[in-house]
Scaffold this motif. Structure first.
Motif, PDB file in Angstrom:
ATOM      1  N   GLU A  17       0.822  -1.204   0.000  1.00  0.00           N
ATOM      2  CA  GLU A  17       0.000   0.000   0.000  1.00  0.00           C
ATOM      3  C   GLU A  17       0.859   1.258   0.000  1.00  0.00           C
ATOM      4  OE1 GLU A  17      -3.413   2.148   2.805  1.00  0.00           O
ATOM      5  OE2 GLU A  17      -2.198   0.495   3.589  1.00  0.00           O
ATOM      6  N   VAL A  18       0.510   2.225  -0.835  1.00  0.00           N
ATOM      7  CA  VAL A  18       1.159   3.537  -0.827  1.00  0.00           C
ATOM      8  C   VAL A  18       0.472   4.388   0.232  1.00  0.00           C
ATOM      9  CG1 VAL A  18       1.644   5.635  -2.122  1.00  0.00           C
ATOM     10  CG2 VAL A  18       1.845   3.414  -3.252  1.00  0.00           C
ATOM     11  N   LEU A  19       1.219   4.755   1.273  1.00  0.00           N
ATOM     12  CA  LEU A  19       0.645   5.559   2.348  1.00  0.00           C
ATOM     13  C   LEU A  19       0.681   7.046   2.032  1.00  0.00           C
ATOM     14  CD1 LEU A  19       1.996   3.960   5.653  1.00  0.00           C
ATOM     15  CD2 LEU A  19      -0.239   3.689   4.603  1.00  0.00           C
ATOM     16  N   LEU A  42       6.935  11.825  -5.254  1.00  0.00           N
ATOM     17  CA  LEU A  42       7.527  10.834  -4.359  1.00  0.00           C
ATOM     18  C   LEU A  42       6.418   9.980  -3.771  1.00  0.00           C
ATOM     19  CD1 LEU A  42      10.017   9.778  -2.711  1.00  0.00           C
ATOM     20  CD2 LEU A  42       9.432  11.513  -1.002  1.00  0.00           C
ATOM     21  N   HIS A  43       6.560   8.668  -3.865  1.00  0.00           N
ATOM     22  CA  HIS A  43       5.587   7.747  -3.291  1.00  0.00           C
ATOM     23  C   HIS A  43       6.264   6.938  -2.179  1.00  0.00           C
ATOM     24  CE1 HIS A  43       2.739   7.669  -7.038  1.00  0.00           C
ATOM     25  NE2 HIS A  43       3.011   8.890  -6.616  1.00  0.00           N
ATOM     26  N   VAL A  44       5.610   6.877  -1.032  1.00  0.00           N
ATOM     27  CA  VAL A  44       6.135   6.168   0.134  1.00  0.00           C
ATOM     28  C   VAL A  44       5.188   5.028   0.485  1.00  0.00           C
ATOM     29  CG1 VAL A  44       6.849   6.361   2.544  1.00  0.00           C
ATOM     30  CG2 VAL A  44       7.160   8.321   0.991  1.00  0.00           C
ATOM     31  N   ILE A  69      13.084   5.244   4.004  1.00  0.00           N
ATOM     32  CA  ILE A  69      13.592   6.113   2.950  1.00  0.00           C
ATOM     33  C   ILE A  69      14.483   7.187   3.557  1.00  0.00           C
ATOM     34  CG2 ILE A  69      12.950   7.780   1.143  1.00  0.00           C
ATOM     35  CD1 ILE A  69      10.356   6.264   0.796  1.00  0.00           C
ATOM     36  N   ALA A  70      15.621   7.429   2.936  1.00  0.00           N
ATOM     37  CA  ALA A  70      16.508   8.530   3.341  1.00  0.00           C
ATOM     38  C   ALA A  70      16.457   9.603   2.269  1.00  0.00           C
ATOM     39  CB  ALA A  70      17.935   8.031   3.522  1.00  0.00           C
ATOM     40  N   ILE A  71      16.299  10.852   2.714  1.00  0.00           N
ATOM     41  CA  ILE A  71      16.344  11.995   1.807  1.00  0.00           C
ATOM     42  C   ILE A  71      17.606  12.780   2.139  1.00  0.00           C
ATOM     43  CG2 ILE A  71      15.208  14.124   1.073  1.00  0.00           C
ATOM     44  CD1 ILE A  71      12.562  12.806   1.717  1.00  0.00           C
TER      45      ILE A  71
END
Length: 234
Positions: free
Chosen positions: A3-5, A26-28, A34-36
């Motif tokens: 699932e994309v939250l 951007l999809h999380v 995830i590191a930005i």
């Protein structure tokens, strides 16, 4: 299919008429780490502020579980399950540790949840915010964000200015949170630690995503990463 939250689609945002975040998509997905990363001033903190509704969103769409959150206030987004630990470590310095935590409890969370993660906070539970070290203040800031039981946690440079032993302890906590199913998006200048923690790395430059890859690929070949972030020993 996972699932994309959280999904940002072609988002342009900033302060007033200024555009700092430019055409970011951007999809999380649920459970991701995830590191930005990017040089100072490229828009990492503004990206988090935009997700939380604290900037002016000029165009694009931000969705949580498929539903748009455009126009929602920060507290409304927090109630949806988006939590943030700001770079400024926003705690109530006039309150003690326990009072800080009680002020943030939501969704059946308990003080014991925080104390299990951070035993040091239990030891210091009656100490005021001003009496805490920088590391302890950061523990409290993280614990306060978790007190609302968010499903997505945005961590904005949580290791900044902290001793290596504290950094190691916090990264261990982030690993435990991930193992419990939390989705974590980490902004961090300690590139080595970010690469070790994350599954996916997103690089920002001048408000745009210029590189996105699996962390394992960037660990084996830092050429592209260093081109945008700069050679670093950390």
């Amino acid at each position: 299919m996972t699932e994309v939250l959280l999904a940002l689609d072609n988002v342009v945002a900033g302060y007033g008429e200024t555009h700092i975040i430019r055409d970011v998509s951007l999809h999380v997905s649920r459970g991701e780490r995830i590191a930005i990363v990017g040089r100072n001033g490229v828009g990492k903190t503004t990206l988090f502020s935009t997700i939380m509704g604290q900037t002016r969103q000029h165009s694009g769409t931000i969705r949580h579980r498929g539903s748009s959150v455009d126009g929602l206030q920060p507290h409304e987004r927090a109630r949806l399950g988006i939590g943030i630990v700001p770079q400024t470590r926003d705690i109530f310095t006039s309150l003690n540790v326990e009072e800080n935590l009680l002020a943030g409890l939501r969704n059946g969370a308990s003080l014991q949840d925080a104390y299990d993660l951070f035993p040091r906070l239990k030891e210091r539970r009656l100490n005021g915010g001003r009496q805490l070290s920088g590391g302890e203040q950061q523990m409290l800031s993280i614990a306060r964000a978790l007190a609302a039981r968010p499903e997505i946690i945005l961590l904005d440079e949580p290791l900044e200015g902290l001793a290596p032993v504290i950094c190691e302890m916090l990264m261990d906590v982030f690993g435990k949170l991930s193992a419990r199913g939390h989705t974590i998006v980490l902004v961090e200048q300690h590139i080595k630690l970010a690469l070790e923690f994350a599954e996916r790395v997103v690089v920002l430059d001048q408000g745009r995503i210029v590189l996105e890859d699996k962390a394992v690929n960037l660990r084996s070949d830092r050429t592209e990463l260093d081109r945008f972030v700069g050679i670093t020993a950390r």
